[in-house]
Design a protein around this motif. Structure first.
Motif, PDB file in Angstrom:
ATOM      1  N   UNK A   1      -4.866   4.993   4.555  1.00  0.00           N
ATOM      2  CA  UNK A   1      -5.099   3.772   3.802  1.00  0.00           C
ATOM      3  C   UNK A   1      -3.934   3.424   2.893  1.00  0.00           C
ATOM      4  N   UNK A   2      -3.292   2.285   3.106  1.00  0.00           N
ATOM      5  CA  UNK A   2      -2.271   1.819   2.160  1.00  0.00           C
ATOM      6  C   UNK A   2      -2.931   1.523   0.808  1.00  0.00           C
ATOM      7  N   UNK A   3      -2.252   1.856  -0.270  1.00  0.00           N
ATOM      8  CA  UNK A   3      -2.781   1.643  -1.619  1.00  0.00           C
ATOM      9  C   UNK A   3      -1.683   1.207  -2.559  1.00  0.00           C
ATOM     10  N   UNK A   4      -2.112   0.606  -3.665  1.00  0.00           N
ATOM     11  CA  UNK A   4      -1.203   0.249  -4.750  1.00  0.00           C
ATOM     12  C   UNK A   4      -1.381   1.244  -5.889  1.00  0.00           C
ATOM     13  N   UNK A   5      -0.368   1.395  -6.699  1.00  0.00           N
ATOM     14  CA  UNK A   5      -0.437   2.308  -7.843  1.00  0.00           C
ATOM     15  C   UNK A   5      -1.510   1.930  -8.854  1.00  0.00           C
ATOM     16  N   UNK A   6      -1.920   0.677  -8.893  1.00  0.00           N
ATOM     17  CA  UNK A   6      -2.929   0.251  -9.870  1.00  0.00           C
ATOM     18  C   UNK A   6      -4.361   0.530  -9.421  1.00  0.00           C
TER      19      UNK A   6
END
Length: 192
Positions: free
Chosen positions: A64-69
């Motif tokens: 799963x691609x994710x963002x740091x936030x």
């Protein structure tokens, strides 16, 4: 009573690793694995795949691609539908390493379709469909969580183990930092 310092190693539902950082449309990937017995012990019902009961081992849930936030992209390309012919040579390995436990029983295709369309299409700058699934299978081979835990003396035997010892065993074996925020509600590992 559950405490942060110890858990019953019976229901570890999802284990997530930050597998690598990228300078793409997202910040990093979660490689998510699940313990079949734990999934089946949740309030959801579970059904074994039409290919048979999975091994007593962690199975792939997805990449799963994710963002740091804490947010994540999803369903990024509605025109790029799952095409099982692109992964036909990977199917037997996927049925073994990436089984579906959702009811009703299935062969895995709808689960893999969901993972590709929701998560995989958001990583198209890195992977095409075949590359996505092939990479996930390779990550599973590189991160043998069951062996990592066994090597640290942690077994699905009903005994209590500290969260820190589980994290350390995974970090020692895989070489990546375990994100404790990825733990789900039931922190147990159940022998299937």
């Amino acid at each position: 009573m559950k405490t942060k310092s110890s858990i019953l190693l019976k229901l570890l539902v999802v284990q997530c690793l930050v597998v690598f950082c990228v300078a793409q449309d997202f910040d990093f990937f979660y490689f998510v694995q699940q313990w079949p017995g734990s999934y089946c012990d949740t309030k959801r019902s579970c059904c074994y795949p039409t290919t048979g009961k999975p091994d007593s081992d962690f199975g792939i849930h997805g990449l799963w691609p994710n963002y740091n936030d804490g947010t994540y992209p999803s369903n990024c390309d509605s025109k790029n539908h799952f095409d099982k012919s692109k992964i036909s040579d990977l199917i037997s390995e996927m049925q073994e390493e990436w089984p579906t436990l959702a009811c009703p029983s299935a062969d895995g295709y709808s689960f893999w379709q969901h993972e590709w369309e929701k998560h995989g299409t958001c990583s198209e700058s890195i992977f095409d469909e075949r590359g996505y699934f092939k990479t996930v299978l390779a990550l599973k081979q590189k991160s043998n969580l069951l062996q990592a835990l066994k090597s640290a003396g942690i077994r699905p035997d009903g005994k209590k183990y500290s969260v820190e010892s589980i994290k350390e065993a995974i970090k020692e074996s895989v070489g990546k930092v375990y994100r404790s925020s990825a733990w789900c509600t039931n922190n147990k590992l159940l022998d299937t």
